[in-house]
Enzyme design. Structure first.
Site, PDB file in Angstrom:
ATOM      1  N   ASP A 139     -34.314  25.848 -23.626  1.00  0.00           N
ATOM      2  CA  ASP A 139     -34.680  24.740 -22.749  1.00  0.00           C
ATOM      3  C   ASP A 139     -36.141  24.851 -22.310  1.00  0.00           C
ATOM      4  OD1 ASP A 139     -32.089  23.752 -22.838  1.00  0.00           O
ATOM      5  OD2 ASP A 139     -31.456  24.857 -21.055  1.00  0.00           O
ATOM      6  N   TYR A 143     -28.930  37.225 -24.332  1.00  0.00           N
ATOM      7  CA  TYR A 143     -29.900  36.701 -23.369  1.00  0.00           C
ATOM      8  C   TYR A 143     -30.013  37.664 -22.197  1.00  0.00           C
ATOM      9  CZ  TYR A 143     -29.960  32.005 -25.498  1.00  0.00           C
ATOM     10  OH  TYR A 143     -30.118  30.938 -26.352  1.00  0.00           O
TER      11      TYR A 143
END
Length: 270
Positions: free
Chosen positions: A51, A108
């Site tokens: 994003d 992540y």
């Protein structure tokens, strides 16, 4: 020849990875640089979509290229690219491996600091003055390993064929002072804003505004709330991508946000 490019980037200046009209994306910058150097249009395929303002300490993309024998493409690309995008390796691979479709695991890391620090501002999420119950957050993270349907932890779940994800690691770390926190998660796939939504709810568990039972009910009932909130984007890093044919260590030394060494972080224990 198909080449895999091993890269890292700081996402603050970009509207995400994916090339879209009217925005500055990491993909667009890379395609422009490659096309300029090779003097021919180049299209690339990334291992995922980060994003806006989200970073990647390890990312892969592939491209089909015919390279001149005398070109040092690694050097040329790093000279042309802006300082917030780095090329670590360029790997020729046989066949047609796919950077996105062939990935079997992604990891992540989400970084939080609770004190104001100008040197962490664009690489870690500031939750100023938060007093967090790290053990409660750890318990919430452990629940992620027990469930597989993350319908209540994503944006627009109906657009997915399935919201099933297999989380294989969910760990919480902190520095010795407890004012810097690192949430690590690995899975076979992730949904839109899934990690940031998980992190936001873990923070609510940590500050006492959400009970552990409420957190778990989202996993059990799979019903998203009317308003879905996510943690700030700048704390999130895609930090590892693994393939059956390729498993490279990440290049974390380029980023101070990860801490001076792995020993800087201590796993939160119950």
């Amino acid at each position: 020849m198909r080449y895999f490019f091993h890269i890292g980037y700081h996402g603050q200046a970009y509207s995400g990875w994916q090339k879209l009209p009217g925005i500055v994306s990491v993909q667009k910058v890379l395609e422009t640089a490659l096309s300029r150097i090779l003097k021919t249009p180049v299209s690339i395929n990334g291992c995922g979509r980060t994003d806006a303002q989200v970073h990647a300490s390890q990312f892969f993309f592939h491209a089909d290229l015919t390279l001149p024998e005398d070109i040092d493409l690694l050097f040329r690309l790093n000279k042309v690219l802006p300082p917030d995008i780095a090329i670590f390796d360029i790997l020729p691979l046989e066949g047609t491996p796919h950077a996105r479709l062939d990935a079997v695991q992604r990891s992540y890391d989400y970084f939080i600091h609770t004190y104001k620090d100008p040197f962490l501002h664009h690489g870690s999420a500031l939750y100023l003055g938060k007093t967090l119950d790290l053990k409660a957050m750890k318990r919430a993270a452990m629940l992620l390993l027990q469930y597989h349907d993350y319908r209540a932890f994503c944006i627009s779940p109906d657009k997915y064929r399935t919201t099933i994800c297999t989380v294989t690691r969910a760990q919480l770390f902190a520095n010795e002072a407890g004012d810097r926190i690192r949430f690590h998660i690995s899975a076979n796939r992730f949904l839109g804003k899934m990690i940031r939504i998980i992190t936001h709810r873990m923070l609510r568990v940590g500050d006492g505004s959400m009970s552990l039972h409420e957190f778990e009910r989202y996993l059990i009932d799979r019903v998203p709330p009317k308003t879905i909130r996510a943690a700030y984007p700048q704390g999130l890093y895609l930090s590892r991508v693994v393939y059956p044919f390729l498993d490279l260590p990440r290049r974390t030394e380029f980023s101070t946000v990860f801490g001076p060494s792995e020993s800087y972080w201590r796993e939160v224990l119950l």
